[in-house]
Design a protein around this motif. Structure first.
Motif, short mmCIF file in Angstrom:
data_model
loop_
_atom_site.label_atom_id
_atom_site.label_comp_id
_atom_site.label_asym_id
_atom_site.label_seq_id
_atom_site.Cartn_x
_atom_site.Cartn_y
_atom_site.Cartn_z
N THR A 10 0.71 -1.01 -0.01
CA THR A 10 0.44 -0.13 -0.05
C THR A 10 1.05 0.78 -0.06
O THR A 10 0.19 2.54 0.50
CB THR A 10 -0.95 -0.36 1.24
OG1 THR A 10 -0.66 -0.19 2.12
CG2 THR A 10 -1.89 -0.66 0.76
N ASN A 11 2.19 1.24 -0.50
CA ASN A 11 2.70 1.99 -0.28
C ASN A 11 2.90 2.94 -1.67
O ASN A 11 2.89 2.61 -2.40
CB ASN A 11 4.42 1.45 -0.44
CG ASN A 11 5.03 2.98 0.41
OD1 ASN A 11 5.35 3.96 -0.52
ND2 ASN A 11 6.64 2.38 0.88
N CYS A 12 2.41 4.41 -1.46
CA CYS A 12 2.13 5.23 -3.23
C CYS A 12 3.74 4.85 -3.57
O CYS A 12 3.41 5.04 -4.48
CB CYS A 12 1.87 6.16 -2.89
SG CYS A 12 2.09 7.16 -1.25
N ALA A 13 4.85 4.46 -2.72
CA ALA A 13 5.70 5.19 -3.46
C ALA A 13 6.31 3.64 -4.83
O ALA A 13 6.56 4.00 -6.11
CB ALA A 13 7.36 4.93 -2.77
N ILE A 14 5.70 2.45 -4.66
CA ILE A 14 5.81 1.88 -4.98
C ILE A 14 5.01 2.23 -7.06
O ILE A 14 5.46 2.20 -8.57
CB ILE A 14 5.84 0.61 -5.54
CG1 ILE A 14 5.90 0.05 -3.48
CG2 ILE A 14 5.87 -0.96 -6.26
CD1 ILE A 14 8.08 0.36 -3.74
N LEU A 15 3.70 2.27 -6.42
CA LEU A 15 2.59 2.93 -7.89
C LEU A 15 3.07 3.65 -8.99
O LEU A 15 3.32 4.05 -10.16
CB LEU A 15 1.55 2.89 -7.21
CG LEU A 15 0.29 3.20 -8.34
CD1 LEU A 15 0.01 1.81 -9.76
CD2 LEU A 15 -0.65 3.27 -7.93
N GLY A 16 3.33 5.25 -7.89
CA GLY A 16 4.37 6.12 -8.43
C GLY A 16 5.53 5.78 -9.24
O GLY A 16 5.45 7.10 -9.72
N LEU A 17 6.34 4.75 -8.58
CA LEU A 17 7.67 5.10 -9.49
C LEU A 17 6.73 4.28 -11.01
O LEU A 17 7.22 5.12 -11.74
CB LEU A 17 8.29 3.70 -8.80
CG LEU A 17 9.40 3.15 -9.73
CD1 LEU A 17 10.40 4.59 -9.50
CD2 LEU A 17 10.34 2.07 -9.43
N SER A 18 5.93 3.32 -11.04
CA SER A 18 5.79 2.88 -11.73
C SER A 18 5.41 3.53 -13.01
O SER A 18 5.66 3.67 -14.33
CB SER A 18 4.35 1.50 -11.84
OG SER A 18 4.93 0.44 -11.17
#
Lengths: 196, 209
Positions: A115-123
């Motif tokens: 649920t860490n927005c960093a991963i989706l943000g990076l993609s």
């Protein structure tokens, strides 16, 4: 070739220092304040983030090729988040079977990372900038290293903060935010260092 | 009936102050800090999040008996992601300038912990009407908080409020619009609210003692 390699490293350092995920893009703040109370958890979380970010960056890059070839780019958000959630589960199961020592170190952080927005943000950043595969890898590595660096720096500051006597109103969260403010200020010095 | 009514009301008002998602639960920080550079962006982000929160609360509450417990998290994520996709496309179509300003942070509503948190803690256990009220209340609490930050940062950094000039730009502190300003403003607000809570607690003790 030389110019390309130079660009890769420019992307790496830009993602790490100039557009630091935590301090200038505000991605992945929940674990930033959640797990930064001690050094050990901060290091564990950092390792998990580096691992998942690089794998997720590469996987979503290939996935995006599929979406484009089927003309369903508008499903990006839905597909990416589900794949990231599944991917973290798979990584968890895989590490549990193959490397119990690593699992005991990272295990509890992996579910948090979903649920860490960093991963989706990076993609999404990789896709929006039309990065090539190598650029995606360098951007993922740079972003995750920058994230880890900020997280570990911040937790070492917070450990000190815990033993200090603070005004009652500032104890806990407010002091953490003010510390983040100072840390973020110092990262602002990198602005304009690299232009990508 | 009376208890039912009062609990509906408390579902609605809990998000305002007592369980305010931003200042009390400190959830969903990423969009709050990133998009509160000025009042207009903050309001846009707040309303978009509120819309997704209300819709996903209603749907998850309606489907709560159909979704098996084991796969509830992926199911919630799918519902939330679908609504975010809809909001994203609508904003692209109707409010293009705002859509470009908010950029990456609209898709990232998916991973906003407030929405997932309300789905898990409230909508999966309560009826549709109460879940709607909870979504509305929490959403309004979020809009209030992000708007407060956005207005403060806009006034301090460029001296305007919703684009209306209050004092000349030269008096502004530009750092308030930059990332560090977000940390400073929310840190000071949290300290202020904590101070108020401390004072009230002390007063209550004095009255009793």
């Amino acid at each position: 070739m030389g110019a390309e390699v130079a660009k890769w490293f420019a992307i790496l350092f830009a993602a790490m220092l100039v557009n630091n995920f935590l301090l200038s893009r505000f991605l992945g703040l929940c674990p930033f304040f959640g797990v930064s109370k001690s050094m050990d958890t901060a290091v564990g979380m950092s390792m998990g983030v580096i691992f998942v970010m690089v794998v997720a960056g590469i996987v979503t890059w290939f996935l995006n090729l599929l979406l484009i070839s089927w003309h369903i780019e508008f499903l990006q958000i839905l597909v990416f988040i589900l794949v990231i959630a599944a991917l973290v589960q798979i990584i968890e199961i895989f590490i549990k079977k193959t490397n119990p020592a690593l699992y005991s170190a990272l295990g509890i952080y992996l579910p948090l990372i979903t649920t860490n927005c960093a991963i989706l943000g990076l993609s999404l950043i990789n896709v929006q900038n039309n990065y090539t595969l190598m650029e995606t890898i360098f951007n993922s590595v740079g972003s995750s290293l920058g994230y880890s660096m900020a997280l570990i720096l911040f937790s070492s500051l917070r450990v000190k903060l815990d033993v200090e006597e603070l005004p009652a109103a500032f104890e806990g969260m407010p002091a953490a935010f003010i510390t983040a403010f100072i840390l973020s200020m110092s990262f602002m010095a990198f602005t304009g260092m690299i232009k990508v | 009936m009376k208890t039912n009514e009062s609990s509906s009301l408390s579902a609605f008002t809990a998000g305002f102050i007592k369980q305010n998602p931003t200042f009390s639960q400190v959830l969903g920080l990423c969009p709050t800090l990133a998009t509160s550079t000025n009042a207009e962006n903050a309001l846009g982000m707040g309303l978009a999040t509120m819309g997704v929160l209300i819709l996903s609360n209603i749907f998850i509450s309606a489907l709560r008996k159909l979704i098996p417990n084991e796969v509830r998290i992926p199911a919630y994520i799918s519902v939330i992601a679908s609504f975010v996709t809809i909001v994203n496309l609508l904003m692209h179509g109707y409010t293009y300038q705002l859509w470009t300003n908010l950029g990456l942070y609209i898709p990232l509503i998916v991973v906003n912990c407030i929405i997932m948190g309300r789905a898990e803690a409230f909508a999966s256990k309560n009826g549709i009407w109460k879940s709607f009220l909870d979504g509305l209340g929490m959403g309004l609490g979020f809009v209030g908080a992000i708007l407060l930050l956005g207005m403060t940062r806009e006034v301090l950094s460029v001296g305007t409020l919703f684009g209306i000039r209050l004092w000349p730009k030269t008096y502004g502190m530009f750092v308030m619009m930059l990332p560090p300003g977000a940390f400073l403003v929310i840190g000071l607000y949290l300290a202020l609210f904590k101070h108020i809570a401390n004072v009230r607690k002390r007063n209550l003790k004095n009255i009793k003692g």
